[in-house]
Design a protein around this motif. Structure first.
Motif, PDB file in Angstrom:
ATOM      1  N   ASN A 119       3.864  11.766 -10.218  1.00 58.89           N
ATOM      2  CA  ASN A 119       3.690  12.709  -9.118  1.00 58.89           C
ATOM      3  C   ASN A 119       2.695  13.821  -9.440  1.00 58.89           C
ATOM      4  O   ASN A 119       2.068  14.375  -8.534  1.00 58.89           O
ATOM      5  CB  ASN A 119       5.045  13.305  -8.741  1.00 58.89           C
ATOM      6  CG  ASN A 119       5.984  12.263  -8.172  1.00 58.89           C
ATOM      7  OD1 ASN A 119       5.619  11.498  -7.285  1.00 58.89           O
ATOM      8  ND2 ASN A 119       7.206  12.206  -8.690  1.00 58.89           N
ATOM      9  N   THR A 122      10.693  16.443  -6.981  1.00 57.95           N
ATOM     10  CA  THR A 122       9.520  15.594  -6.787  1.00 57.95           C
ATOM     11  C   THR A 122       8.451  16.304  -5.970  1.00 57.95           C
ATOM     12  O   THR A 122       7.276  16.354  -6.345  1.00 57.95           O
ATOM     13  CB  THR A 122       9.923  14.295  -6.074  1.00 57.95           C
ATOM     14  OG1 THR A 122      10.883  13.610  -6.878  1.00 57.95           O
ATOM     15  CG2 THR A 122       8.717  13.396  -5.864  1.00 57.95           C
ATOM     16  N   ILE A 137       2.682  17.712   2.405  1.00 54.41           N
ATOM     17  CA  ILE A 137       3.387  16.843   1.472  1.00 54.41           C
ATOM     18  C   ILE A 137       4.491  16.117   2.236  1.00 54.41           C
ATOM     19  O   ILE A 137       5.321  16.765   2.873  1.00 54.41           O
ATOM     20  CB  ILE A 137       3.978  17.653   0.304  1.00 54.41           C
ATOM     21  CG1 ILE A 137       2.876  18.461  -0.404  1.00 54.41           C
ATOM     22  CG2 ILE A 137       4.674  16.738  -0.694  1.00 54.41           C
ATOM     23  CD1 ILE A 137       3.399  19.442  -1.432  1.00 54.41           C
ATOM     24  N   GLY A 149      -0.517  14.643  -7.079  1.00 52.75           N
ATOM     25  CA  GLY A 149      -0.768  15.998  -6.613  1.00 52.75           C
ATOM     26  C   GLY A 149      -2.145  16.496  -7.014  1.00 52.75           C
ATOM     27  O   GLY A 149      -2.863  17.116  -6.208  1.00 52.75           O
ATOM     28  N   ALA A 171       4.769  17.920  -7.127  1.00 54.68           N
ATOM     29  CA  ALA A 171       3.523  17.553  -6.448  1.00 54.68           C
ATOM     30  C   ALA A 171       2.797  18.786  -5.915  1.00 54.68           C
ATOM     31  O   ALA A 171       1.569  18.879  -6.006  1.00 54.68           O
ATOM     32  CB  ALA A 171       3.825  16.585  -5.304  1.00 54.68           C
ATOM     33  N   CYS A 231      -0.244  14.302   0.800  1.00 55.69           N
ATOM     34  CA  CYS A 231       0.211  13.804  -0.497  1.00 55.69           C
ATOM     35  C   CYS A 231       1.616  13.232  -0.321  1.00 55.69           C
ATOM     36  O   CYS A 231       2.408  13.739   0.490  1.00 55.69           O
ATOM     37  CB  CYS A 231       0.215  14.933  -1.529  1.00 55.69           C
ATOM     38  SG  CYS A 231       0.556  14.384  -3.223  1.00 55.69           S
ATOM     39  N   LEU A 232       1.922  12.171  -1.072  1.00 49.97           N
ATOM     40  CA  LEU A 232       3.228  11.511  -1.017  1.00 49.97           C
ATOM     41  C   LEU A 232       3.549  10.988   0.380  1.00 49.97           C
ATOM     42  O   LEU A 232       4.664  11.132   0.883  1.00 49.97           O
ATOM     43  CB  LEU A 232       4.335  12.458  -1.502  1.00 49.97           C
ATOM     44  CG  LEU A 232       4.189  13.013  -2.929  1.00 49.97           C
ATOM     45  CD1 LEU A 232       5.402  13.845  -3.292  1.00 49.97           C
ATOM     46  CD2 LEU A 232       3.978  11.906  -3.942  1.00 49.97           C
ATOM     47  N   ASP A 239       1.723   6.991  -1.607  1.00 48.18           N
ATOM     48  CA  ASP A 239       2.574   6.559  -2.723  1.00 48.18           C
ATOM     49  C   ASP A 239       3.276   5.233  -2.449  1.00 48.18           C
ATOM     50  O   ASP A 239       4.352   4.971  -2.963  1.00 48.18           O
ATOM     51  CB  ASP A 239       3.602   7.641  -3.063  1.00 48.18           C
ATOM     52  CG  ASP A 239       4.557   7.943  -1.909  1.00 48.18           C
ATOM     53  OD1 ASP A 239       4.326   7.427  -0.797  1.00 48.18           O
ATOM     54  OD2 ASP A 239       5.518   8.701  -2.114  1.00 48.18           O
TER      55      ASP A 239
END
Length: 371
Positions: A311, A88, A143, A315, A92, A163-164, A189
């Protein structure tokens, strides 16, 4: 005219030579050389020209309020980091790099990406944050929630794109998703856990007890599992059993503790559990306990099904944000974004291994089915 100037300079030269006779021959020669230079200027009637040095202004420093605008020939230094390696996060990361390219920034050309992986160790994560600060990176991309928290602490004045991250506000990264007031923005997310629980209900209509497997030390899992999934599952009539693992080494034991106690194992986007997913999948296959997730990239690895965010899309969005910041867009003008496209993926082999017959209605909805 020139003739008068020559006569004048000659007389001056004779006087200077008489004075220099008491000195060494070297001094005399220097005097004569100087006179020749003066005569040449006078003979040409040239004027003395003064050249002023032009002051140069360095490129503006990358700041929170006004980030560095793109300059031809500039190579920007980017710090890119993630908490651990699993599909994952790796997906990303590659999508972030692609998003930067969409904005005209390519590694090895006009940006240099320094990628650092914490390997699941937050002490290493803290060191990475300090490294990026010491290296004076133009921009940091992080991330996952724990890595973003580490980057924010070490780089309070440096632009950061995440991100995420499940709950940026709850994680203390910013106060307003729509109007970032500091040096941080990105892509989160967090989504309605009802989608995930509805999938479990449709996939396993007889299931009564859900096993929630997560790391109690991850802020994103507290937000998504403890504060969202658990109360919603109880509201929908499920019984809940919790099992936690503080590291990937503890994941198998935590999963094993659910055997005989639950009808299904639920995993959201917890990085610790996802990094040790194979251990959970083995427990599920050995004991006919289906493993259902929110993370779509884990389905190919052997989860029965997942309904979650794309994802790659998240990203890409983070990479595009980073590119805009490098071009000069202030962070305050880049609100936090999220995925708008959800996907259902199903693994039929995993379903068979864990004793599940997937309804045709779900197969018809799936964007991808692994045989």
């Amino acid at each position: 005219g020139v003739e008068w100037e020559l006569t004048s300079f000659t007389k001056r030269g004779e006087a200077m030579v008489r004075e220099a006779r008491a000195s060494s021959l070297v001094t005399v020669l220097l005097v004569v050389a100087a006179l020749i230079g003066v005569l040449m200027v006078a003979g040409c009637g040239g004027e003395t020209t003064t050249t002023e040095a032009t002051a140069t202004t360095s490129a503006p420093e990358t700041t929170v309020a006004s980030t560095t605008a793109t300059t031809a020939g500039t190579v920007y230094q980017i710090g890119l980091t993630q908490i651990v390696s699993h599909p994952t996060l790796d997906v990303a990361r590659e999508a972030i790099i692609e998003g930067l390219k969409m904005e005209g920034f390519e590694d090895g050309k006009n940006i240099e990406i320094d990628f650092q992986n914490a390997g699941g160790d937050m002490a290493v994560g803290t060191s990475i944050g300090q490294k990026f600060a010491n290296d004076n990176k133009d921009l940091v991309i992080s991330i996952t929630t724990p890595m973003t928290q580490a980057m924010a602490k070490a780089n309070p004045d440096r632009p950061i794109v995440f991100c995420l991250v499940t709950d940026p506000v709850g994680a203390g990264l910013l106060k307003d998703l729509k109007a970032p007031e500091g040096n941080i923005t990105g892509v989160h997310d967090f989504y309605d856990i009802s989608f995930h629980l509805d999938l479990i209900k449709e996939l396993l209509p007889e299931a009564k007890t859900i096993g929630l497997l997560y790391n109690a030390g991850e802020a994103n899992s507290i937000a998504l599992v403890v504060n969202s999934e658990k109360p919603k599952a109880l509201e929908m009539g499920f019984e809940v059993v919790e099992a936690t693992a503080a590291s990937s080494a503890e994941v198998q034991a935590a999963a094993q503790s659910l055997v005989g106690r639950v009808d299904v194992i639920s995993i959201t986007t917890d990085n610790t559990i996802v990094s040790g997913l194979e251990a959970v999948l083995k427990v599920g296959a050995d004991n006919d306990i289906p493993v259902v997730m929110c993370d779509v990239d884990s389905v190919e690895r052997g989860a029965v099904a997942a309904y979650g965010m794309n994802n790659v899309s998240m990203g890409n969005k983070a990479g595009i944000m980073a590119g805009k910041i490098l071009k000069g867009t202030p962070i305050k003008d880049i609100p936090v974004d999220t995925a708008t496209d959800y996907e259902l993926m199903i693994n039929l082999k995993a379903a068979a291994d864990m004793g599940v017959t997937v309804p045709q209605a779900l197969l018809d909805k799936a964007v991808k089915v692994f045989e």
